[in-house]
Scaffold this motif. Structure first.
Motif, mmCIF file in Angstrom:
data_model
loop_
_atom_site.group_PDB
_atom_site.id
_atom_site.type_symbol
_atom_site.label_atom_id
_atom_site.label_comp_id
_atom_site.label_asym_id
_atom_site.label_seq_id
_atom_site.Cartn_x
_atom_site.Cartn_y
_atom_site.Cartn_z
ATOM 1 N N GLY A 178 -0.154 -1.100 -0.259
ATOM 2 C CA GLY A 178 0.106 -0.209 -0.734
ATOM 3 C C GLY A 178 1.156 1.524 -0.206
ATOM 4 O O GLY A 178 0.552 2.304 -0.443
ATOM 5 N N PHE A 179 2.150 1.378 0.867
ATOM 6 C CA PHE A 179 2.884 2.087 0.539
ATOM 7 C C PHE A 179 3.742 2.881 -1.039
ATOM 8 O O PHE A 179 3.842 3.425 -0.957
ATOM 9 C CB PHE A 179 3.500 1.818 1.304
ATOM 10 C CG PHE A 179 5.180 3.043 1.523
ATOM 11 C CD1 PHE A 179 4.880 4.148 2.005
ATOM 12 C CD2 PHE A 179 6.340 2.330 1.333
ATOM 13 C CE1 PHE A 179 6.116 4.859 1.751
ATOM 14 C CE2 PHE A 179 7.118 3.143 1.612
ATOM 15 C CZ PHE A 179 7.678 4.891 1.640
ATOM 16 N N SER A 180 3.772 1.178 -1.887
ATOM 17 C CA SER A 180 4.696 1.325 -2.781
ATOM 18 C C SER A 180 3.881 1.219 -4.237
ATOM 19 O O SER A 180 4.102 2.294 -5.325
ATOM 20 C CB SER A 180 5.875 0.724 -2.440
ATOM 21 O OG SER A 180 5.035 -0.836 -2.689
ATOM 22 N N LEU A 181 3.180 0.402 -4.146
ATOM 23 C CA LEU A 181 3.146 -0.371 -5.793
ATOM 24 C C LEU A 181 1.428 0.127 -5.811
ATOM 25 O O LEU A 181 1.584 0.139 -6.849
ATOM 26 C CB LEU A 181 2.996 -2.227 -5.526
ATOM 27 C CG LEU A 181 4.339 -3.175 -5.669
ATOM 28 C CD1 LEU A 181 3.694 -4.054 -5.427
ATOM 29 C CD2 LEU A 181 5.123 -1.974 -6.386
ATOM 30 N N VAL A 182 0.673 0.261 -4.823
ATOM 31 C CA VAL A 182 -0.525 0.518 -5.533
ATOM 32 C C VAL A 182 -0.675 2.576 -5.152
ATOM 33 O O VAL A 182 -0.601 2.633 -6.548
ATOM 34 C CB VAL A 182 -1.557 0.593 -3.801
ATOM 35 C CG1 VAL A 182 -2.368 1.447 -4.330
ATOM 36 C CG2 VAL A 182 -1.617 -0.435 -3.170
ATOM 37 N N PRO A 183 0.094 2.995 -4.780
ATOM 38 C CA PRO A 183 0.462 4.430 -5.637
ATOM 39 C C PRO A 183 0.933 4.418 -6.619
ATOM 40 O O PRO A 183 0.712 5.261 -7.259
ATOM 41 C CB PRO A 183 1.793 5.426 -4.549
ATOM 42 C CG PRO A 183 1.686 4.333 -2.812
ATOM 43 C CD PRO A 183 0.609 3.109 -3.671
ATOM 44 N N ALA A 184 1.892 3.565 -6.973
ATOM 45 C CA ALA A 184 2.572 3.484 -8.574
ATOM 46 C C ALA A 184 1.630 3.594 -9.496
ATOM 47 O O ALA A 184 2.388 4.458 -10.291
ATOM 48 C CB ALA A 184 4.081 2.603 -8.434
ATOM 49 N N VAL A 185 0.706 2.773 -9.654
ATOM 50 C CA VAL A 185 0.270 2.189 -10.464
ATOM 51 C C VAL A 185 -1.142 3.130 -10.743
ATOM 52 O O VAL A 185 -0.863 3.533 -11.950
ATOM 53 C CB VAL A 185 -0.573 0.652 -9.818
ATOM 54 C CG1 VAL A 185 -1.714 0.597 -10.780
ATOM 55 C CG2 VAL A 185 -0.015 -0.230 -10.244
ATOM 56 N N LEU A 186 -1.404 3.732 -9.936
ATOM 57 C CA LEU A 186 -2.283 4.832 -9.888
ATOM 58 C C LEU A 186 -1.798 6.261 -10.866
ATOM 59 O O LEU A 186 -2.170 6.540 -11.488
ATOM 60 C CB LEU A 186 -2.839 5.372 -8.228
ATOM 61 C CG LEU A 186 -4.135 4.355 -7.740
ATOM 62 C CD1 LEU A 186 -4.219 4.272 -5.980
ATOM 63 C CD2 LEU A 186 -4.813 4.332 -8.723
ATOM 64 N N VAL A 187 -0.311 6.561 -10.127
ATOM 65 C CA VAL A 187 0.522 8.023 -10.676
ATOM 66 C C VAL A 187 0.955 7.663 -11.975
ATOM 67 O O VAL A 187 0.475 8.729 -13.538
ATOM 68 C CB VAL A 187 1.503 8.057 -9.963
ATOM 69 C CG1 VAL A 187 1.883 9.024 -10.769
ATOM 70 C CG2 VAL A 187 1.431 8.569 -8.701
ATOM 71 N N LEU A 188 1.073 6.146 -12.323
ATOM 72 C CA LEU A 188 1.623 5.922 -13.862
ATOM 73 C C LEU A 188 0.441 5.675 -14.407
ATOM 74 O O LEU A 188 0.113 6.451 -15.707
ATOM 75 C CB LEU A 188 2.301 4.294 -14.041
ATOM 76 C CG LEU A 188 3.338 4.913 -13.001
ATOM 77 C CD1 LEU A 188 4.743 3.303 -13.373
ATOM 78 C CD2 LEU A 188 4.766 5.873 -13.924
ATOM 79 N N ALA A 189 -0.920 5.569 -14.050
ATOM 80 C CA ALA A 189 -2.634 5.243 -14.485
ATOM 81 C C ALA A 189 -2.356 7.228 -15.288
ATOM 82 O O ALA A 189 -3.360 7.101 -16.323
ATOM 83 C CB ALA A 189 -3.495 4.934 -13.793
ATOM 84 N N GLY A 190 -2.510 8.056 -14.358
ATOM 85 C CA GLY A 190 -2.840 9.649 -14.728
ATOM 86 C C GLY A 190 -1.677 9.654 -16.029
ATOM 87 O O GLY A 190 -2.378 10.396 -16.607
ATOM 88 N N ALA A 191 -0.566 9.427 -16.247
ATOM 89 C CA ALA A 191 0.700 9.497 -17.013
ATOM 90 C C ALA A 191 -0.034 9.434 -18.048
ATOM 91 O O ALA A 191 0.044 10.085 -19.093
ATOM 92 C CB ALA A 191 1.528 8.765 -16.098
ATOM 93 N N LEU A 192 -0.684 8.218 -17.942
ATOM 94 C CA LEU A 192 -2.047 7.761 -19.482
ATOM 95 C C LEU A 192 -1.974 8.071 -20.032
ATOM 96 O O LEU A 192 -2.265 9.192 -20.795
ATOM 97 C CB LEU A 192 -2.112 6.365 -19.416
ATOM 98 C CG LEU A 192 -0.906 5.221 -19.080
ATOM 99 C CD1 LEU A 192 -1.688 3.420 -19.018
ATOM 100 C CD2 LEU A 192 0.331 5.050 -20.320
ATOM 101 N N LEU A 193 -2.935 9.270 -19.048
ATOM 102 C CA LEU A 193 -4.647 9.845 -19.857
ATOM 103 C C LEU A 193 -3.475 11.067 -19.923
ATOM 104 O O LEU A 193 -4.060 12.245 -20.828
ATOM 105 C CB LEU A 193 -5.206 10.270 -18.029
ATOM 106 C CG LEU A 193 -5.967 9.166 -17.897
ATOM 107 C CD1 LEU A 193 -6.914 9.671 -16.059
ATOM 108 C CD2 LEU A 193 -6.859 8.936 -18.739
ATOM 109 N N LEU A 194 -1.898 11.647 -19.028
ATOM 110 C CA LEU A 194 -1.581 12.655 -20.312
ATOM 111 C C LEU A 194 -0.763 12.664 -21.294
ATOM 112 O O LEU A 194 -0.390 13.927 -21.724
ATOM 113 C CB LEU A 194 -0.960 13.102 -19.447
ATOM 114 C CG LEU A 194 -0.820 13.838 -17.518
ATOM 115 C CD1 LEU A 194 0.014 14.124 -16.893
ATOM 116 C CD2 LEU A 194 -1.096 15.143 -18.198
ATOM 117 N N LEU A 195 -1.232 11.332 -22.682
ATOM 118 C CA LEU A 195 -0.430 11.500 -23.817
ATOM 119 C C LEU A 195 -1.802 11.630 -24.679
ATOM 120 O O LEU A 195 -1.236 12.168 -25.971
ATOM 121 C CB LEU A 195 -0.140 9.818 -23.459
ATOM 122 C CG LEU A 195 0.614 9.086 -23.199
ATOM 123 C CD1 LEU A 195 0.892 7.504 -23.813
ATOM 124 C CD2 LEU A 195 2.336 10.331 -23.104
#
Length: 418
Positions: free
Chosen positions: A395-412
């Motif tokens: 919950g400290f690492s992988l969960v935040p990482a997935v959500l942040v990178l998902a947002g990055a995909l939307l920025l494309l």
């Protein structure tokens, strides 16, 4: 005074506006950091229920924030709402941790107080977010204005994120609550006084809810930017909620939570001006994408916490913090670009802050669910199974990482955002 360049604004106005981050930083950080441990520890509330209690009062803002924005639009003023909302928040925050320490009275007290805090914060935050669109018209000037705000936000998060746990450990939760309330009051007064000379006319708007809904539906750039920001806010809220647990259960030292926060937030003070320059050189969308990738990659690497030296964890947290600074600067600098001149800037700000508040509240709620799935045992001194300690790190690492990178995909979607 209205200027064509963010740097053309009087220094006092820029500093006054930035001081509002003492309010947003303190209230955005401390509940996410300490409210869940307070409920699961001092009040022995089960983790899943505690996550729900943290979520519900802030979810109220989904309804209230657009109302606050529409009210400030119709009033044609922002600063009176900053003063009233900020001072009310300071008082309610102090009271939130000063109630009964046994259930169910303590649970009811915290829930009601947190609801009052969320309501007061709405009437500070929404006008505050709306102001940049009215302070300057310059595209890059807004980035510089927001960069100053984010630099102070980093300081506020650092002071409250490091200081609040220390005060709690030394003097207890009630003293911590009133200390943070004092910081909120200071930021409120500084913002109101610092922006008093700004001539930032608010065009009073009498548009109804249907007009605002239609405007949001027609504004694809606003909706796309909001989607990116909210998805990432959930991840950031999850990360903030996890720090105290990681310090105690993974690193074996409750005091290391302050080190993690300092490592995460400290670099933001230094790199925020650099992100402003990046935005001026390559554009805000590209800068937003780059900072998102940095935050996501560093967050994912934090899955090694507990198996690498604390110094390595601190370095990874610092890299994540550098990305976090950009993830705060760019969306807030882009928001005025997609809402200015609409006639209901406050309404847009209300929708934005409602979604942001929900996203940040969903983070601790999501973390509570992750802990529950891992078999976390509530209560002070409870012995945790191995699955719970694994859940703490995930919950400290992988969960935040997935959500942040998902947002990055939307920025494309460069055809929508620039």
């Amino acid at each position: 005074m209205r200027g064509g360049d963010g740097g053309g604004l009087p220094g006092g106005v820029r500093a006054g506006y930035a001081a509002g981050s003492l309010v947003t930083g303190a209230f955005g950080t401390v509940p996410g950091l300490l409210l869940l441990p307070f409920l699961t520890g001092s009040l022995a509330v089960p983790a899943a229920l505690a996550g729900l209690l943290v979520l519900l009062p802030k979810a109220w803002d989904v309804l209230l924030n657009p109302v606050a924005g529409r009210i400030s639009d119709r009033a044609g003023a922002r600063r009176p709402f900053l003063l009233g909302g900020g001072l009310a928040l300071a008082v309610c925050f102090g009271l939130m941790f000063a109630g009964p320490t046994t259930s169910p009275g303590g649970v009811v007290w915290v829930t009601v107080a947190f609801l009052a805090c969320a309501s007061a914060f709405a009437f500070f935050q929404v006008p505050y977010v709306a102001m940049p669109a009215e302070l300057t018209d310059d595209y890059h000037g807004r980035t510089r204005l927001i960069a100053g705000r984010i630099a102070v936000l980093a300081v506020a998060i650092l002071v409250s994120g490091v200081g609040a746990p220390l005060v709690r450990d030394l003097a207890g939760y009630p003293a911590m609550g009133f200390a943070v309330g004092g910081l909120i009051a200071l930021g409120t007064v500084a913002t109101v006084l610092g922006t008093r000379t700004a001539r930032a006319p608010v065009r009073a708007s009498g548009v109804g809810w249907g007009d605002l809904v239609a405007a949001v539906r027609a504004n694809a750039a606003f909706r796309w930017l909001l989607a990116v920001f909210v998805v990432q806010a959930v991840g950031i809220g999850c990360l903030l909620a996890s720090v105290d647990y990681v310090a105690r259960l993974t690193l074996g030292d409750a005091g290391s939570s302050s080190l993690l926060f300092a490592a995460f937030v400290g670099p933001a003070v230094l790199v925020t001006p650099l992100w402003s320059r990046v935005g001026a050189r390559v554009g805000k969308r590209v800068g937003y994408l780059a900072s998102s990738l940095l935050l996501g990659a560093a967050s994912a690497a934090l899955v090694t916490a507990g198996s690498v030296p604390l110094a390595v964890v601190a370095v990874l947290a610092a890299l994540a913090g550098a990305g976090y600074a950009g993830v705060q600067v760019f969306p807030l600098a882009m928001l005025p670009d997609v809402t200015a001149g609409s006639g209901h800037v406050g309404g847009y700000a209300g929708v934005w802050t409602a979604a942001e508040t929900l996203g940040l509240a969903l983070g601790p709620g999501l973390y509570g669910v992750v802990l529950a799935l891992g078999g976390f045992v509530s209560g002070t001194g409870a012995v945790q199974p191995p699955s719970a300690t694994t859940a703490v790190v995930v919950g400290f690492s992988l969960v935040p990482a997935v959500l942040v990178l998902a947002g990055a995909l939307l920025l494309l979607r460069k055809d929508v955002l620039r």
